[in-house]
Motif scaffolding. Sequence first.
Motif, PDB file in Angstrom:
ATOM      1  N   SER A 181     -15.801  -4.550 -63.705  1.00 34.41           N
ATOM      2  CA  SER A 181     -14.124  -3.579 -62.490  1.00 34.41           C
ATOM      3  C   SER A 181     -13.662  -4.591 -61.554  1.00 34.41           C
ATOM      4  O   SER A 181     -14.544  -5.768 -60.857  1.00 34.41           O
ATOM      5  N   SER A 182     -12.531  -4.806 -61.497  1.00 39.88           N
ATOM      6  CA  SER A 182     -11.107  -5.481 -61.400  1.00 39.88           C
ATOM      7  C   SER A 182     -11.809  -5.169 -59.640  1.00 39.88           C
ATOM      8  O   SER A 182     -11.214  -5.929 -58.609  1.00 39.88           O
ATOM      9  N   ARG A 183     -11.562  -3.805 -59.355  1.00 41.58           N
ATOM     10  CA  ARG A 183     -11.345  -3.216 -58.205  1.00 41.58           C
ATOM     11  C   ARG A 183     -10.152  -3.424 -57.222  1.00 41.58           C
ATOM     12  O   ARG A 183      -9.795  -3.643 -56.492  1.00 41.58           O
ATOM     13  N   LYS A 184      -9.429  -4.173 -57.662  1.00 41.59           N
ATOM     14  CA  LYS A 184      -7.549  -4.020 -57.941  1.00 41.59           C
ATOM     15  C   LYS A 184      -7.444  -2.529 -56.833  1.00 41.59           C
ATOM     16  O   LYS A 184      -6.783  -2.394 -55.958  1.00 41.59           O
ATOM     17  N   SER A 210      -5.767  -4.777 -53.398  1.00 38.53           N
ATOM     18  CA  SER A 210      -5.869  -5.458 -53.597  1.00 38.53           C
ATOM     19  C   SER A 210      -4.892  -6.337 -52.787  1.00 38.53           C
ATOM     20  O   SER A 210      -4.494  -5.571 -51.621  1.00 38.53           O
ATOM     21  N   GLY A 211      -4.134  -7.311 -52.747  1.00 35.56           N
ATOM     22  CA  GLY A 211      -3.308  -8.179 -51.721  1.00 35.56           C
ATOM     23  C   GLY A 211      -1.205  -7.921 -52.155  1.00 35.56           C
ATOM     24  O   GLY A 211      -0.817  -8.815 -51.263  1.00 35.56           O
ATOM     25  N   SER A 212      -1.626  -7.431 -53.385  1.00 40.59           N
ATOM     26  CA  SER A 212       0.003  -7.132 -53.904  1.00 40.59           C
ATOM     27  C   SER A 212       0.443  -6.014 -54.915  1.00 40.59           C
ATOM     28  O   SER A 212      -0.536  -4.644 -54.410  1.00 40.59           O
ATOM     29  N   GLU A 213       1.677  -5.761 -54.662  1.00 40.75           N
ATOM     30  CA  GLU A 213       1.970  -4.185 -55.285  1.00 40.75           C
ATOM     31  C   GLU A 213       1.889  -4.216 -56.530  1.00 40.75           C
ATOM     32  O   GLU A 213       1.374  -5.743 -57.099  1.00 40.75           O
ATOM     33  N   ILE A 214       0.882  -3.322 -56.795  1.00 41.79           N
ATOM     34  CA  ILE A 214       0.854  -3.284 -58.290  1.00 41.79           C
ATOM     35  C   ILE A 214       1.835  -1.004 -58.475  1.00 41.79           C
ATOM     36  O   ILE A 214       1.936  -0.569 -58.122  1.00 41.79           O
ATOM     37  N   PRO A 240      -0.196  -2.369 -51.162  1.00 44.66           N
ATOM     38  CA  PRO A 240      -1.138  -3.431 -50.536  1.00 44.66           C
ATOM     39  C   PRO A 240      -2.186  -2.305 -49.393  1.00 44.66           C
ATOM     40  O   PRO A 240      -1.045  -2.538 -48.474  1.00 44.66           O
ATOM     41  N   GLY A 241      -3.438  -1.903 -49.454  1.00 50.20           N
ATOM     42  CA  GLY A 241      -3.761  -1.149 -48.869  1.00 50.20           C
ATOM     43  C   GLY A 241      -3.654   0.306 -48.265  1.00 50.20           C
ATOM     44  O   GLY A 241      -4.176   0.818 -47.207  1.00 50.20           O
ATOM     45  N   THR A 242      -2.504   0.358 -49.556  1.00 49.03           N
ATOM     46  CA  THR A 242      -2.082   2.307 -49.211  1.00 49.03           C
ATOM     47  C   THR A 242      -2.956   3.142 -50.169  1.00 49.03           C
ATOM     48  O   THR A 242      -3.464   2.524 -50.727  1.00 49.03           O
ATOM     49  N   PHE A 243      -3.166   4.222 -49.915  1.00 48.91           N
ATOM     50  CA  PHE A 243      -3.084   5.059 -50.970  1.00 48.91           C
ATOM     51  C   PHE A 243      -2.104   6.074 -52.090  1.00 48.91           C
ATOM     52  O   PHE A 243      -1.078   5.850 -51.766  1.00 48.91           O
ATOM     53  N   LEU A 478      -8.460  -6.393 -50.914  1.00 50.55           N
ATOM     54  CA  LEU A 478      -8.541  -6.238 -49.182  1.00 50.55           C
ATOM     55  C   LEU A 478      -9.176  -6.056 -49.028  1.00 50.55           C
ATOM     56  O   LEU A 478     -10.328  -5.033 -49.218  1.00 50.55           O
ATOM     57  N   ILE A 479     -10.235  -6.372 -47.716  1.00 51.43           N
ATOM     58  CA  ILE A 479     -11.422  -6.420 -46.562  1.00 51.43           C
ATOM     59  C   ILE A 479     -10.975  -4.800 -46.090  1.00 51.43           C
ATOM     60  O   ILE A 479     -11.830  -3.970 -45.628  1.00 51.43           O
ATOM     61  N   GLU A 480     -10.971  -5.251 -45.023  1.00 48.19           N
ATOM     62  CA  GLU A 480      -9.860  -4.574 -44.012  1.00 48.19           C
ATOM     63  C   GLU A 480      -8.530  -4.733 -43.561  1.00 48.19           C
ATOM     64  O   GLU A 480      -7.777  -6.015 -43.470  1.00 48.19           O
TER      65      GLU A 480
END
Length: 517
Positions: A181-184, A210-214, A240-243, A478-480
């Motif tokens: 799994s890429s876990r992006k 991840s660190g970029s918009e998908i 990034p980092g959003t839901f 993204l870790i935190e």
Amino acid sequence: MRETSAEIMKKRKKENLYPRNNSNASRPCCIGSKRGASTLALLIFAAVFTIASVSFVSLKFSGKDNSDPGQSFIGKTSAIILKTFGGIFSSSGEKPALEIDLTNKSVAQEKISSAANASQTKNGKSSGATLQNNSAAENESVPQKNSSDTPSQEKNDSMQSPALEIKKVYSACDFSKSGNSSRKVILNEINWVGSDTSAGDEWIELKNNSGSEIDLAGWQILSGDGDMKIILEDGNKISPGTFYLLERTDDDSAPGIAADATYSGALSNSGEFLKIFDTDCNISDELDASKGWQAGNSSERKTMEISSLDLSWHTSASPGGTPKKENSMAFVTKNFERDSQSTGSQTNSNNDSSSQNEPYGSQTQNQTSTSSTQSPAKILISEIFYNPAGSDAGKEFIELFNAGSQNVDLSGWSLKNGTNSLALIGSKSEDKKAVVPGGYFLIGLNGYNSAPSADVIRSTPLPNTTATINLYDSSVSLIESVSYNNSVAEGESYERVSWDSGEFKTEPNPNPQNSGQ
């Protein structure tokens, strides 16, 4: 008797009128044909005059059509006359409606397009289908409505059928496909328990890890039993980092929270095997709960949420869950408990049989933790000092803490303010890279030159107002993410309250610690 001159002239004149070699000498030449032509001309003139008179009377008293400013009396009369006599004076057969030279494909295509558009405009209606083409010339040939359109044309335009919207169709991925799994994008929280209003108030929350918009167009969430098949359409993106919130059936499954998309199908109370596939059908994340959900409490309506530290599942502390927000206990780990004053200690439990503490993606019965158990890397942002007293230069820093049980090489890890880079660890030869369990790692910013010495030094400053500090690992996951605003007074730092909480507080006395290397 000798003829006189007058008699000779008279005789010669008569001979011209009645030639000797003409078999029809009894009849004057050309007189009959001239009279016939004159008669035909008079008949045509009479017919034209009659038609013109009738046309005048018709147009004068024809009602609404006579008020049309687009045509004159002469124009309409001419049209009637031409329509009547056009066939008489035409020297050829009926002219084709459209002639196309197929030897020139580009010209032929242009003529076909123009003819179709002209026909559509004339009829005042369309079939409702739009053929999309990359040719700018063809697009420009579509007639546009102008100010000279008559009321009848406007009425026809308003009755035109809407253009057919063409959408890309994505085929379902093969659920049996396996791989890393890429876990992006991950499953972040699952409400399989419903709500007090309805057991069907289910929802699934995704998170961009991840660190970029998908762009989620074509991404899919499938279940192993085939009952759930969610395929996201175009226009769905996640920062990034959003839901990203998917609610079952309608937008009322998570009251007060707007759904990003809705889906059909139910989550079984006995568990599901779920997989997230990207647009190329590569696995982004998977959860094997086919033998039962790892967490969640249906009687208390508490959802199942994931830990940001080791990706283990636990039951939410908040009834109803935390849709589109950070999880209630995002920093709870399976095998690690720590208060804010200790360093490097780990408490193990020998009676950890609660399903809410099972590892991510599996369910192990009666598992016992021991001191030899190795947990994944747990690097936390422990302190941020962004508004020093006086000049900020040489004083700003971000401190990290290793809350895991193993050494971590931070080479390739990075810190960003939003999407703006603050530091890439290991990009300079003098950078320190390792951090031991229970140890700290100090990243000095804005030309840091204070004590203690930093493990990494960069010149980029931190904003004194608001910022979102994102920590990424070497695979750019993204870790935190920690946000702050200008509520911290000058000279105070922003410090973590405890290792199992994402809560921060202001600290009057900054206390930076490095790795000791």
